[in-house]
Design a protein around this motif. Structure first.
Motif, short mmCIF file in Angstrom:
data_model
loop_
_atom_site.label_atom_id
_atom_site.label_comp_id
_atom_site.label_asym_id
_atom_site.label_seq_id
_atom_site.Cartn_x
_atom_site.Cartn_y
_atom_site.Cartn_z
N GLN A 112 0.82 -1.22 0.00
CA GLN A 112 0.00 0.00 0.00
C GLN A 112 0.85 1.26 0.00
OE1 GLN A 112 -3.10 -0.09 3.00
NE2 GLN A 112 -3.34 -2.29 2.80
N LYS A 113 1.95 1.27 0.74
CA LYS A 113 2.83 2.44 0.79
C LYS A 113 3.90 2.30 -0.29
CE LYS A 113 2.13 3.28 5.73
NZ LYS A 113 2.80 3.45 7.05
N ASP A 114 4.34 3.44 -0.81
CA ASP A 114 5.31 3.39 -1.91
C ASP A 114 6.69 2.92 -1.45
OD1 ASP A 114 6.88 5.83 -1.04
OD2 ASP A 114 5.03 6.85 -1.55
N LEU A 115 7.02 3.10 -0.16
CA LEU A 115 8.29 2.63 0.42
C LEU A 115 9.51 3.12 -0.35
CD1 LEU A 115 7.36 -1.07 1.33
CD2 LEU A 115 7.22 0.98 2.75
N GLN A 163 10.17 15.65 -3.04
CA GLN A 163 9.90 16.69 -4.03
C GLN A 163 8.77 16.30 -4.99
OE1 GLN A 163 14.17 16.66 -5.27
NE2 GLN A 163 14.04 18.88 -5.00
N LEU A 164 8.18 15.13 -4.80
CA LEU A 164 7.16 14.61 -5.70
C LEU A 164 5.78 14.65 -5.06
CD1 LEU A 164 8.94 11.39 -7.06
CD2 LEU A 164 9.08 13.73 -7.95
N SER A 165 4.75 14.75 -5.90
CA SER A 165 3.37 14.61 -5.42
C SER A 165 3.10 13.14 -5.10
CB SER A 165 2.40 15.08 -6.51
OG SER A 165 2.46 14.19 -7.63
N GLY A 166 1.96 12.89 -4.43
CA GLY A 166 1.61 11.52 -4.10
C GLY A 166 1.46 10.64 -5.33
N GLY A 167 0.83 11.18 -6.38
CA GLY A 167 0.65 10.40 -7.60
C GLY A 167 1.96 10.07 -8.27
N MET A 168 2.90 11.01 -8.25
CA MET A 168 4.21 10.76 -8.87
C MET A 168 5.00 9.74 -8.07
SD MET A 168 5.30 14.57 -10.18
CE MET A 168 6.67 13.96 -11.15
N ARG A 169 4.90 9.79 -6.76
CA ARG A 169 5.57 8.77 -5.93
C ARG A 169 5.04 7.38 -6.27
NH1 ARG A 169 7.93 10.64 -0.77
NH2 ARG A 169 7.48 8.54 -0.02
N GLN A 170 3.73 7.26 -6.48
CA GLN A 170 3.17 5.97 -6.84
C GLN A 170 3.64 5.52 -8.22
OE1 GLN A 170 2.50 5.26 -3.76
NE2 GLN A 170 0.70 4.09 -4.37
N ARG A 171 3.84 6.46 -9.12
CA ARG A 171 4.38 6.11 -10.44
C ARG A 171 5.79 5.54 -10.32
NH1 ARG A 171 1.97 8.84 -15.18
NH2 ARG A 171 0.09 9.93 -14.50
N ALA A 173 7.02 4.00 -7.68
CA ALA A 173 6.90 2.67 -7.08
C ALA A 173 6.41 1.64 -8.10
CB ALA A 173 5.97 2.72 -5.87
N LEU A 174 5.48 2.06 -8.95
CA LEU A 174 4.98 1.14 -9.98
C LEU A 174 6.05 0.86 -11.03
CD1 LEU A 174 1.34 2.42 -10.35
CD2 LEU A 174 1.98 0.05 -9.95
N MET A 175 6.83 1.87 -11.39
CA MET A 175 7.90 1.64 -12.34
C MET A 175 8.92 0.66 -11.77
SD MET A 175 10.22 4.33 -14.52
CE MET A 175 10.88 5.20 -13.11
N ARG A 176 9.24 0.80 -10.50
CA ARG A 176 10.15 -0.14 -9.85
C ARG A 176 9.57 -1.56 -9.91
NH1 ARG A 176 11.04 1.41 -3.83
NH2 ARG A 176 8.86 0.76 -3.75
N THR A 177 8.25 -1.68 -9.72
CA THR A 177 7.60 -2.99 -9.78
C THR A 177 7.64 -3.56 -11.20
OG1 THR A 177 6.11 -2.26 -8.01
CG2 THR A 177 5.48 -4.23 -9.20
#
Length: 291
Positions: A112-115, A163-171, A173-177
């Protein structure tokens, strides 16, 4: 303790309220066969999952919903290889039963968290899984940099998470995945903490990425609209102990845009699933009140 071999009725037997997933054509990528999970012993025992049967086909986008405490995260952790099943059943991956953490590293997962690590740049956060696998740093960075435009992060390679918004942080994390390059991706409420507008944008963006790469996805959510909009199938779990209540095939055309959520077909599916989830949520509240 609950009987470890309960009878789970087919959809034709409505008296039980429990339905098994319908058979699919071809072998599934991952399958849960009579999966149980118990925590504690004796009077303190908790049955989290009871007789779960679920098959996910290669390339499918499967969403999972159910009342709080129904075992969604436990199921997620089993498929990720973080938690073993009880001896009653097994998780089968590519036709081979998996035990004792054998699935760990065979699937990619995002909690759930971007970590994201605060002291690493966006680029270095994205390459973390590759580095752990032993990919040389320069090669890992080159692979990640090639994906930055696709994930809407071009120009942010040297930024830090704060320095990132919440949506960018999730991007990130998803790219890492995605960079972990496993056939099966497990996503545990990745958009749950985002505001409604950002969440809707991220959902559409994720579908674009998925349609390009066609990874197999199991996506956990509490949001019925999100489950329907994203999924090929929506799997609904019962109140604890978690079982599969029903599996709804989503016959909505792809690619899906924002307009699909106002279609009569979408609204009818939502009405049906909302009734099922509310019924199980009431059981969960009643059980909590009695304990």
């Amino acid at each position: 303790m609950d009987d470890p071999t309960p009878e789970v009725a087919d959809q034709e037997a409505p008296s039980s309220g429990i339905a098994k997933a319908q058979p699919e054509v071809g072998p599934p990528l991952v399958e849960m066969v009579n999966v149980w999970k118990r925590f504690g012993q004796g009077a303190g025992e908790t049955v989290a999952l009871a007789g779960v049967d679920l098959a996910i086909q290669p390339g499918e986008f499967v969403t999972l919903i159910g009342p709080s405490g129904c075992g969604k995260s436990t199921l997620f952790n089993m498929i990720a290889g973080l938690t073993d099943t009880d001896s009653d059943g097994s998780v089968v991956f590519k036709n081979k039963p998996q035990r004792d953490g054998e699935l760990l590293g065979k699937v990619s997962f995002m909690p759930q968290k971007d970590l994201l690590f605060a002291w690493r740049t966006v680029l270095d956060n994205a390459t973390l899984a590759l580095e752990i696998e032993g990919v040389p740093r320069a090669k890992a960075r080159a692979r990640a940099e090639a994906m930055f435009p696709e994930f809407g992060l071009a120009g942010f390679e040297k930024h830090y998470p704060h320095q990132l918004s919440g949506g960018m942080r999730q991007r990130v994390a998803l790219m890492r995945t995605f960079l972990f390059e496993r056939e099966l991706m497990l996503l545990d409420e990745p958009f749950g903490a985002l505001d409604a507008l950002t969440r809707a944008m991220m959902q559409r963006w994720l579908l674009e990425i998925w349609e390009k790469h066609r990874r197999t996805v199991l996506f956990i959510t509490h949001d019925i609209d999100e489950a329907i909009f994203l999924g090929d199938k929506v799997v609904v779990m019962t109140a604890r102990p978690g079982r599969i209540k029903t599996v709804e095939t989503i016959d909505l055309p792809r690619p899906r845009g924002a307009e699909v959520i106002t279609s009569p077909e979408f609204i009818e599916i939502k009405r049906r699933l909302l009734g099922i989830v509310e019924e199980e949520s009431l059981k969960s509240f009643a059980s909590a009140g009695a304990s």
